[in-house]
Scaffold this active site. Structure first.
Site, short mmCIF file in Angstrom:
data_model
loop_
_atom_site.label_atom_id
_atom_site.label_comp_id
_atom_site.label_asym_id
_atom_site.label_seq_id
_atom_site.Cartn_x
_atom_site.Cartn_y
_atom_site.Cartn_z
N ARG A 1 0.81 -1.22 0.00
CA ARG A 1 0.00 0.00 0.00
C ARG A 1 0.85 1.27 0.00
O ARG A 1 0.42 2.30 -0.51
CB ARG A 1 -0.95 -0.01 1.20
CG ARG A 1 -2.17 -0.88 0.97
CD ARG A 1 -3.09 -0.88 2.17
NE ARG A 1 -4.41 -1.38 1.81
CZ ARG A 1 -5.39 -1.57 2.69
NH1 ARG A 1 -5.21 -1.29 3.97
NH2 ARG A 1 -6.56 -2.02 2.29
N LYS B 1 -18.13 -16.57 3.10
CA LYS B 1 -19.57 -16.38 3.23
C LYS B 1 -20.27 -15.93 1.96
O LYS B 1 -19.85 -14.97 1.31
CB LYS B 1 -19.84 -15.33 4.31
CG LYS B 1 -19.45 -15.79 5.70
CD LYS B 1 -19.76 -14.69 6.68
CE LYS B 1 -19.42 -15.10 8.10
NZ LYS B 1 -19.52 -13.94 8.99
N GLY C 1 -7.80 -7.83 -0.94
CA GLY C 1 -7.93 -8.68 0.24
C GLY C 1 -7.13 -9.97 0.16
O GLY C 1 -5.96 -9.96 -0.25
N GLY D 1 -12.47 -4.29 1.74
CA GLY D 1 -13.89 -3.92 1.76
C GLY D 1 -14.26 -2.91 0.69
O GLY D 1 -15.34 -2.98 0.11
C1 3PG Z 1 -8.77 -1.71 5.12
O1 3PG Z 1 -7.67 -2.18 5.41
O2 3PG Z 1 -9.74 -2.43 4.83
C2 3PG Z 1 -8.90 -0.23 5.03
O3 3PG Z 1 -7.73 0.39 5.38
C3 3PG Z 1 -10.06 0.24 5.85
O4 3PG Z 1 -9.89 -0.12 7.20
P1 3PG Z 1 -11.16 -0.32 8.12
O5 3PG Z 1 -11.85 -1.57 7.62
O6 3PG Z 1 -10.65 -0.46 9.52
O7 3PG Z 1 -12.06 0.86 7.93
MG MG Z 2 -11.51 -3.48 6.27
#
Ligand code: 3PG
Ligand code: MG
Length: 417
Positions: free
Chosen positions: A40, A206, A374, A397
């Protein structure tokens, strides 16, 4: 609506307040927190280079972890500042606050091309509350707002949304950074009119997490390949036994309606035809969350659509790997989100690794491969194939919500082109 790009903003001598997603994995080593994955950080370097060369004063702001409004020393961004300086090849001045006098003084002393990183914005509860007064305080050092934090753009927080509103209200420009633009291009524009066949691979635990994505992609994809524990909720919906597999018994209906929609749309919807199963046995060891660690004994291939009573399905089996790889081989666009099994355990990583390899092979034959963030990114990096796909998202997310078609607050708040 297309958003203003940082490359079209005159930033010379201006204070550019830039939100980045430096929520990177960290580990304690000899009493120090160290960054264990720099992806990142690395992905923001093109925007930083551009701003440095253009003579901006760059004020970086980010969150780390979920400190819930408290100063949590293990969640300080200080080690990230050191890592960034090393990667940038230039000093990064760390300020141990994100609002107030210390910040204002540090910024007042800046020369064009210099970089400051502010402390974790989530040390204040006002950040997640998107408190307008807090946004005003942060915006005190902002002439221009840039958002390069795609991974946090699904959050309507002060630093991702509120500050942009303040700057815009003053007549200032709010622009997308280059990383943000790349993410929007690959996860958005490229998938609007994908080259066909468009093959989507979805995995993870899920169905409920992925159902909106499944629903939306059924409108666009030629084939959907399902793996991970969510495949067993589909099996349950089809009337098979799932043994000790992770299932969402109350989500059978949504699995059924996805199957019906796929049929009605003529989308190939592939589910595993065999599995790698194992017998879960609780050990007396505890994991980080205090839950007993499960030992998966006697891993074996099962070609029976009914899972043995004592076993859990943990990966797609070899016949499924072959079937999925054949479909991926003919793709012109591949989108992958979510692992095929419990890939952290080498006994259950073969399916995920095979899909990664199939996506890379397709890329080498001219397909575009887009990895939706992810765990799939983790898996593809673990397989050493990270540089062989077209694009890997830095979002978790955020990628999922964007693929669902949900407008991201951090993007919405930016100036239109
Ligand atoms: C992540 O790693 O998903 C983002 O940096 C957002 O973090 P958060 O889910 O704690 O808001
Ligand atoms: Mg997150």
């Amino acid at each position: 609506m297309a958003k203003l790009s940082v490359s079209n903003v005159d930033v010379k001598g201006k204070r550019v307040f830039m939100r980045v997603d430096y929520n990177v994995p960290m580990e304690e080593k000899d009493g120090q927190m160290v960054v264990t994955d720099v992806t990142r950080i690395k992905e923001t370097l093109p925007t930083l280079d551009l701003l440095v060369k253009a003579g901006a004063k760059i004020i970086l702001t980010a969150h780390l972890g979920r400190p819930k409004g408290k100063k949590e020393p293990t969640m300080s961004l200080r080690p990230v500042a050191a890592k960034l300086a090393e990667m940038l090849g230039a000093p990064v001045n760390f300020v141990d606050d994100c609002i107030g006098e210390k910040v204002e003084q540090a910024v007042a002393a800046m020369q064009p091309g210099q970089v400051v990183l502010l402390e974790n914005v989530r040390f204040y509860a006002e950040e997640e509350a998107n408190d307008p007064a807090f946004s005003e305080k942060m915006a005190k050092v902002a002439d221009i707002y840039v958002n390069d934090a795609f991974g946090s753009a699904h959050r309507a927080h002060a630093s991702t949304e509120g500050v942009a509103r303040v700057v815009a209200k003053r007549g200032g420009q709010c622009a997308a950074g280059l990383l943000m633009e790349r993410e929007l291009k690959f996860l958005g524009d490229e998938l609007e009119k994908p080259a066909r066949p468009f093959v989507v691979i979805l995995g993870g635990a899920k169905v409920s997490d992925k159902i909106k994505v499944i629903d939306r992609l059924l409108e666009k994809a030629d084939a959907l390949l399902i793996g991970g524990a969510m495949a067993y909720t589909f099996r349950l919906a089809q009337g098979y036994k799932t043994g000790k597999s992770l299932v969402e018994a109350d989500k059978i209906d949504i699995a059924k309606s996805a199957l019906e929609k796929a049929k009605a749309k003529g989308v190939k919807f592939l589910l595993p035809v065999d599995d790698v199963v194992a017998t879960p046995v609780k050990t007396d060891k505890l994991d980080k969350k205090g839950k007993p660690i499960i030992d998966f004994q006697n891993p074996r291939v099962s070609s029976d659509m009914n899972c043995p009573d004592d076993a859990a399905g943990l990966d797609i089996g070899p016949a499924t790997v072959k079937a999925y790889s054949d479909v991926i081989a003919n793709a012109k666009t591949v989108l992958w989100n979510g692992p095929m099994g419990l890939f952290e355990n080498k006994n259950f990583a073969a399916g995920t690794n095979a899909v990664a390899k199939a996506a890379v092979d397709a890329t080498q034959k001219g397909a575009k491969s887009i990895i939706g963030g992810g765990d799939s990114v983790k898996a593809i990096n673990k397989a050493g194939l990270g540089d062989k796909v077209t694009f890997m998202s830095t979002g978790g997310g955020a990628s999922l919500e964007f693929l669902e078609g949900i407008p991201l607050p951090g993007v919405v708040a930016l100036s239109d082109k």
